[in-house]
Design a protein around this motif. Structure first.
Motif, PDB file in Angstrom:
ATOM      1  N   CYS A  75       0.831  -1.204   0.000  1.00  0.00           N
ATOM      2  CA  CYS A  75       0.000   0.000   0.000  1.00  0.00           C
ATOM      3  C   CYS A  75       0.866   1.255   0.000  1.00  0.00           C
ATOM      4  O   CYS A  75       2.088   1.197   0.133  1.00  0.00           O
ATOM      5  CB  CYS A  75      -0.907  -0.018   1.216  1.00  0.00           C
ATOM      6  SG  CYS A  75       0.028   0.134   2.758  1.00  0.00           S
ATOM      7  N   CYS A 115       1.199   3.652   2.303  1.00  0.00           N
ATOM      8  CA  CYS A 115       1.912   4.009   3.536  1.00  0.00           C
ATOM      9  C   CYS A 115       2.960   2.984   3.931  1.00  0.00           C
ATOM     10  O   CYS A 115       3.802   3.256   4.793  1.00  0.00           O
ATOM     11  CB  CYS A 115       0.929   4.234   4.687  1.00  0.00           C
ATOM     12  SG  CYS A 115       0.238   2.735   5.410  1.00  0.00           S
ATOM     13  N   CYS A 163      -5.751  -1.210   2.689  1.00  0.00           N
ATOM     14  CA  CYS A 163      -4.995  -0.833   3.881  1.00  0.00           C
ATOM     15  C   CYS A 163      -5.864   0.041   4.781  1.00  0.00           C
ATOM     16  O   CYS A 163      -6.369   1.079   4.340  1.00  0.00           O
ATOM     17  CB  CYS A 163      -3.736  -0.065   3.490  1.00  0.00           C
ATOM     18  SG  CYS A 163      -2.904   0.629   4.942  1.00  0.00           S
ATOM     19  N   CYS A 194      -3.998   3.786   5.079  1.00  0.00           N
ATOM     20  CA  CYS A 194      -3.911   4.757   3.978  1.00  0.00           C
ATOM     21  C   CYS A 194      -4.977   4.558   2.912  1.00  0.00           C
ATOM     22  O   CYS A 194      -5.131   5.402   2.029  1.00  0.00           O
ATOM     23  CB  CYS A 194      -2.521   4.726   3.344  1.00  0.00           C
ATOM     24  SG  CYS A 194      -2.199   3.244   2.375  1.00  0.00           S
TER      25      CYS A 194
HETATM   26 ZN   LIG Z   1      -1.238   1.746   3.872  1.00  0.00          ZN
END
Ligand SMILES: [Zn+2]
Ligand SMILES: [Zn+2]
Length: 135
Positions: free
Chosen positions: A6, A8, A70, A73
């Motif tokens: 993802c 982040c 996620c 994020c």
């Molecule tokens: Zn993330």
């Protein structure tokens, strides 16, 4: 080995094997869950897909389909359909190198936004992938 995750970095995955399908999906659910006009996916066997860090949140987008993202994020990561139990679809642009897996067609173009003009010459399917690809 394909690696991704993802935005982040909390969620990381890897997958072996060779992706057996790659498509740009124009369905309204992909659109709404990502906020993007269409979404590129690749498909691999579930047995070859492995989460290596973090725990995505899963939700049913239809009675038979689960998506994951996620929880920190919001990056959309995977799609699984009960009717294709050996397959998992992964968002191509969550890969570290999405450039290596170009989509090979467009699906659900019956739902395509009028202002999305396709000019890549790839096959277009008004609904799901053609039967030859069904697993
Ligand atoms: Zn993330
Ligand atoms: Zn879709």
């Amino acid at each position: 080995m394909l690696r991704g995750g993802c935005f982040c970095g909390d969620i990381r995955y890897e997958t072996g094997g060779t992706p057996f399908y790659r498509t740009n999906c124009h369905c309204s659910i992909c659109r709404r869950t990502t906020g993007a006009p269409f979404v590129a996916w690749f498909s691999v066997r579930r047995s070859e897909f492995r989460l290596v860090h973090g725990a995505p949140t899963r939700f049913g987008s239809t009675p038979k389909c689960m998506r994951s993202f996620c929880p920190r994020c919001g990056t959309q990561l995977t799609f699984e359909n009960d009717e294709a139990a050996e397959e998992i679809d992964v968002t191509t642009c969550s890969l570290d190198d999405p450039g290596q897996l170009p989509s090979e067609d467009h699906t659900h173009t019956g739902s395509r936004l009028e202002w999305v003009k396709l000019a890549d010459g790839l096959p277009e399917h008004r609904e799901a992938r053609p039967a030859a690809w069904s697993s």
